[in-house]
Scaffold this active site. Structure first.
Site, mmCIF file in Angstrom:
data_model
loop_
_atom_site.group_PDB
_atom_site.id
_atom_site.type_symbol
_atom_site.label_atom_id
_atom_site.label_comp_id
_atom_site.label_asym_id
_atom_site.label_seq_id
_atom_site.Cartn_x
_atom_site.Cartn_y
_atom_site.Cartn_z
ATOM 1 N N ASP A 183 96.756 45.796 53.665
ATOM 2 C CA ASP A 183 96.494 44.481 54.252
ATOM 3 C C ASP A 183 95.047 44.021 54.094
ATOM 4 O O ASP A 183 94.763 42.836 54.230
ATOM 5 C CB ASP A 183 96.843 44.479 55.747
ATOM 6 C CG ASP A 183 98.341 44.595 55.998
ATOM 7 O OD1 ASP A 183 99.114 44.291 55.065
ATOM 8 O OD2 ASP A 183 98.729 45.012 57.096
ATOM 9 N N GLN A 317 105.453 46.467 47.742
ATOM 10 C CA GLN A 317 103.990 46.312 47.715
ATOM 11 C C GLN A 317 103.264 47.607 48.056
ATOM 12 O O GLN A 317 102.110 47.793 47.672
ATOM 13 C CB GLN A 317 103.582 45.217 48.704
ATOM 14 C CG GLN A 317 104.133 43.852 48.335
ATOM 15 C CD GLN A 317 104.148 42.909 49.517
ATOM 16 O OE1 GLN A 317 103.167 42.233 49.810
ATOM 17 N NE2 GLN A 317 105.272 42.839 50.220
ATOM 18 N N ARG A 584 98.229 71.717 26.367
ATOM 19 C CA ARG A 584 97.672 70.671 25.530
ATOM 20 C C ARG A 584 96.481 69.972 26.198
ATOM 21 O O ARG A 584 96.491 69.702 27.393
ATOM 22 C CB ARG A 584 98.731 69.621 25.188
ATOM 23 C CG ARG A 584 99.670 70.097 24.091
ATOM 24 C CD ARG A 584 100.393 68.949 23.447
ATOM 25 N NE ARG A 584 101.208 69.428 22.328
ATOM 26 C CZ ARG A 584 102.108 68.698 21.693
ATOM 27 N NH1 ARG A 584 102.303 67.457 22.073
ATOM 28 N NH2 ARG A 584 102.797 69.183 20.690
ATOM 29 N N ARG A 755 72.699 47.252 22.536
ATOM 30 C CA ARG A 755 73.457 46.201 23.219
ATOM 31 C C ARG A 755 73.869 46.652 24.623
ATOM 32 O O ARG A 755 75.032 46.647 24.993
ATOM 33 C CB ARG A 755 74.693 45.813 22.403
ATOM 34 C CG ARG A 755 74.349 45.190 21.051
ATOM 35 C CD ARG A 755 75.510 45.273 20.078
ATOM 36 N NE ARG A 755 76.721 44.638 20.566
ATOM 37 C CZ ARG A 755 77.066 43.366 20.333
ATOM 38 N NH1 ARG A 755 76.272 42.593 19.626
ATOM 39 N NH2 ARG A 755 78.204 42.878 20.795
#
Length: 809
Positions: A183, A317, A584, A755
């Site tokens: 909420d 939800q 793996r 960058r």
């Protein structure tokens, strides 16, 4: 940077026979500090990430951790409901929804007799530190428990259930709280654990609903959770482009039914084929009468004769795997909880861990709980304006944004009408369309003219400029990519004359550029050209939009959250494959250029064993040390591994190289595979976070744009002058607030070769990532205390919490 030799020694635990699970009791003569952790009240996605981080960082700091199952009921029942949690016991849980500790409502704990039993059980296990993940009711119960602690212990002594020595040893109770609630109804934190994931569920449903509604020209009424708080309905309304939203904090005035119908009809008249009304389950009118989805449907059918359907999302939800944001938030909060307990010397005030914008915070727990309860009290007493103010300024500004986005016929302009333009420059990033959608509609609402420049600066040079209308951007908020197209072209001496000519031709009085690093560089070029071209002496604002999150001026870039969710979902699938095949290790390559944000945060959210980035140079020896670490993990019983690699982390140590090295060094104990995610990270529909952030940041940009235009408007034109730093800036989130940072300042903190910004806030979280994967080459001391990617050398594995904190300062 810590030396390779020392890192290798630390990473392998100083000796080959170090147990894989750290044990404070083996390395310290005194009993270890004990901490209990429970989840209470409603469940929320991301709780397991918080539990995992609390457990692992507590163990890392030498604490003993107990899981208390089924919330406060488990604390009252004791016995098998309180069990020690181990390092590996919380492995493989972060991707799960709900809470692996279980949760339950507990009436017994509401009574003193129940709390007396709980205190006895805690003393039995030597616990006097408690981490509670729940809502305001759960946190209030924890505070009552702390206040009664001494009296409870005294009663237990009098009834001979514990000894006086027990009282001396455990004479205080420390409480640390985290809010787990979809909420988002707690005062003092911008987000609670689970909210973002719930928004993912809602928006996924809304996207599906809108496509069918548009096909049939239907109206849909969607009910979402939120009995006392309308956050989910409000933010889903912004992210899902709802036409009308009903929430408990802002009850509609009498006659609201006709107003709603009139606005929805305006949308239809202007070309919108469907209508969406979002209703919070706790929506009320000003007389506190409930407004239900069924009532809204009846009104639309009777007044507008619409074909209406209702969708009640309900507990969908709460379910499903947590989003990347909730996993990272849970991990950050859980680590902070562990550090607080480890730091504590004696009794401390109950604390609530929250987040403000992008900073983890600590606050007095009951102060925030009382504020939260005041909101509910104000609504019951019909003091709705007070309730709204207690929700905070951000909640109110979100309401304003929503109203302006839905206003089909804006009021007549009262001041000067300006002409502004918006464009996109750089690589694609989700959330750009949401930003354009909001920028256009907000400025139209103020009575201004908005132009879009298509195809970046190539389009600017060629005059590909169109006027935008309200209906033009209809449905854009949920679309990926860039609806006005983009490229990486930067203006130069050859193109500037034509660009300037088009600024003059179309009467552009302010430019909003949404883009990546190329967009940032383009703004720098435009600012520099002001000396030569008076037409460029207009407000020049930019917002970073790149999945790499490498543009100065903002902690977050549009698109980075969507990319993170793509990475994390892929990693979940890959880990499932690794578990099925066993033995793996997957090396997953992410995008990001020279910025390691995606690899680092993706690794933290996916529970990776390591993440390789260009900001932290590494060697073959480091890779070999990580292989040895994985081998120990495999021998400990967890036969799967995940490593993330930034695409430009090393010219020589490619993904293929790392896979081959892991394969060779694994010696049959582990097998390596690769997965290159590529441009999947730039595609798809934007996440709720990117949609909402796009709306909020462009709202700030439109507000700033208007202010600057009005300030520098004289004699019928806008002229900022040659040197006015405030009029050429990046709009973003920095720390706890939105910021408008002049380009001249940002130039000083930019590494143009790589960058990147010279400082990146997330770098300290790399240490948390490694600690949670049981690497011991650094100690995570808390956020803001290690703010570069090249952390200082730190001592070896801590003996206990106190020694760890001493050694790390």
């Amino acid at each position: 940077m810590i030396s390779t030799a020392k890192r290798r020694k630390l990473d392998t635990g100083l000796s080959d026979n170090l147990p894989m699970e750290p044990s404070a009791s083996e390395s310290s003569a005194k009993p270890p500090k004990c901490v209990g952790i429970l989840t209470s009240g409603g469940d929320a996605q991301g709780m397991n990430a918080a539990v995992r981080a609390t457990v692992r960082m507590s163990i890392f700091y030498g604490l003993k951790v107990y899981g208390i199952y089924e919330g406060y009921q488990g604390l009252v029942d004791g016995g098998k409901q309180i069990r020690e949690l181990t390092w590996f016991g919380v492995s493989g849980k972060m991707h799960l929804g709900g809470t692996v500790l279980g949760t339950a409502r507990c009436d017994a704990f509401r009574q003193r007799e129940g709390r007396l039993k709980a205190a006895k059980n805690m003393i039995t296990f030597g616990i006097n530190n408690l981490v509670v993940i729940g809502g305001d009711g759960s946190l209030t119960g924890a505070n009552i428990f702390k206040n009664e602690w001494n009296g409870l212990l005294q009663e237990l002594v009098e009834t001979k259930q514990i000894s006086k020595e027990n009282v001396e040893a455990y004479g205080y109770l420390n409480i640390v709280g985290m809010v787990g609630s979809i909420d988002n109804d707690m005062h003092g934190t911008d987000m609670t654990i689970g909210t973002d994931s719930a928004l993912h569920r809602i928006i996924d449903a809304v996207d599906c609903i809108m496509s069918t509604a548009d096909s049939h020209q239907r109206s849909f009424v969607v009910e979402v959770m939120g009995r006392h708080c309308g956050y989910l309905a409000l933010m889903a309304g912004i992210a899902g482009a709802a036409d009308w939203v009903l929430i408990p904090e802002k009850p509609p005035k009498p006659g609201w039914e006709k107003v709603m119908c009139r606005e929805l009809q305006k949308g239809r008249d202007n070309g919108r084929r469907m209508a969406l009304v979002m209703v919070a389950e706790g929506a009320i009118d000003q007389n506190c009468n409930q407004i239900t989805a069924a009532m809204v449907k009846k009104i639309l059918v009777e007044e507008l004769h619409h074909d209406v359907r209702i969708t009640v999302l309900g507990h969908v939800q709460r379910g499903g795997s947590p989003s990347a944001y909730d996993r990272i938030l849970g991990s950050r909060m859980g680590a902070e909880a562990a550090i607080i307990i480890a730091e504590a010397k004696g009794s401390i005030e109950p604390l609530l861990i929250g987040i403000e914008s992008n900073q983890i915070t600590r606050a007095p727990l009951m102060e925030k709980v009382i504020k939260t309860q005041e909101i509910n009290k104000a609504m019951k007493e019909k003091e709705f304006e007070r309730a709204l103010s207690l929700r905070g300024g951000s909640f109110q500004s979100n309401l304003t944004i929503l109203r302006q986005l839905n206003c089909v016929e804006p009021p007549k302009p009262s001041g000067t009408q300006f002409t502004f333009a918006v464009m996109n420059v750089g690589a694609p990033a989700c959330g750009v369309n949401s930003a354009i959608y909001t920028f256009v509609r907000q400025l139209l609402h103020q009575g201004h003219v908005v132009l879009c420049i298509k195809n970046g600066f190539e389009g600017f040079e060629n005059g590909e400029i169109e006027e935008m209308k309200w209906i033009t951007v209809n449905g854009w908020s949920g679309m990926g990519g860039s609806n006005i197209n983009t490229n990486r072209v930067i203006p130069n001496d050859e193109s500037l004359p034509n660009i300037v000519a088009n600024i003059k031709k179309f009467g552009i009085q302010g430019l909003y550029l949404i883009g990546g690093f190329e967009g940032y560089q383009a703004l720098l070029e435009l600012e520099k050209a002001r000396e030569q071209y008076p037409e460029l002496r207009i407000p020049l604002l930019g917002t970073p939009s790149t999945i790499s999150n490498n543009v100065p001026g903002s902690d977050y870039s549009l698109g980075s959250d969507t990319a993170l969710n793509t990475i994390v979902n892929a990693c979940d699938t890959i880990k499932q494959s690794a578990t099925a095949n066993r033995k793996r290790v997957f090396v997953v390559e992410t995008m990001g250029g020279y910025c390691g944000y995606l690899a680092t945060m993706g690794g933290l959210a996916a529970g990776a064993d390591a993440a390789y980035i260009s900001e932290e140079p590494f060697t073959v020896s480091d890779l070999q040390a990580d292989v040895k670490h994985l081998i120990k993990k495999f021998k400990g019983g967890i036969e799967r591994g995940l490593v993330l690699r930034n695409e430009k982390c090393s010219e020589h140590f490619t993904t293929e190289f790392i896979v081959n090295l892991f394969q060779a060094e694994g010696k049959g104990i582990l097998y390596a595979r690769s997965s290159i995610l590529g441009h999947l990270q730039q595609g798809g529909n934007p996440s709720p976070y990117d949609r909402i952030y796009g709306a909020k940041i462009s709202s700030k940009a439109s507000e700033k744009m208007t202010q600057l235009a009005e300030k520098y408007y004289k004699d019928g034109k806008v002229d900022t002058g040659k040197d006015s730093p405030e009029t050429a800036c990046m709009v973003g989130v920095v720390g706890k607030s939105y910021a408008y940072t002049p380009l001249k300042e940002l130039r000083k903190v930019t590494d143009f070769k790589q960058r990147l910004p010279t400082k990146q806030w997330w770098c300290s979280l790399r240490i948390l990532l490694r600690n949670l994967a049981q690497h011991k080459d650094h100690i995570f001391r808390g956020e803001g205390k290690q703010d570069t990617c090249t952390a200082q050398d730190t001592p070896t594995t801590p003996v206990d919490g106190e020694d760890a904190l001493k050694s790390s300062t």
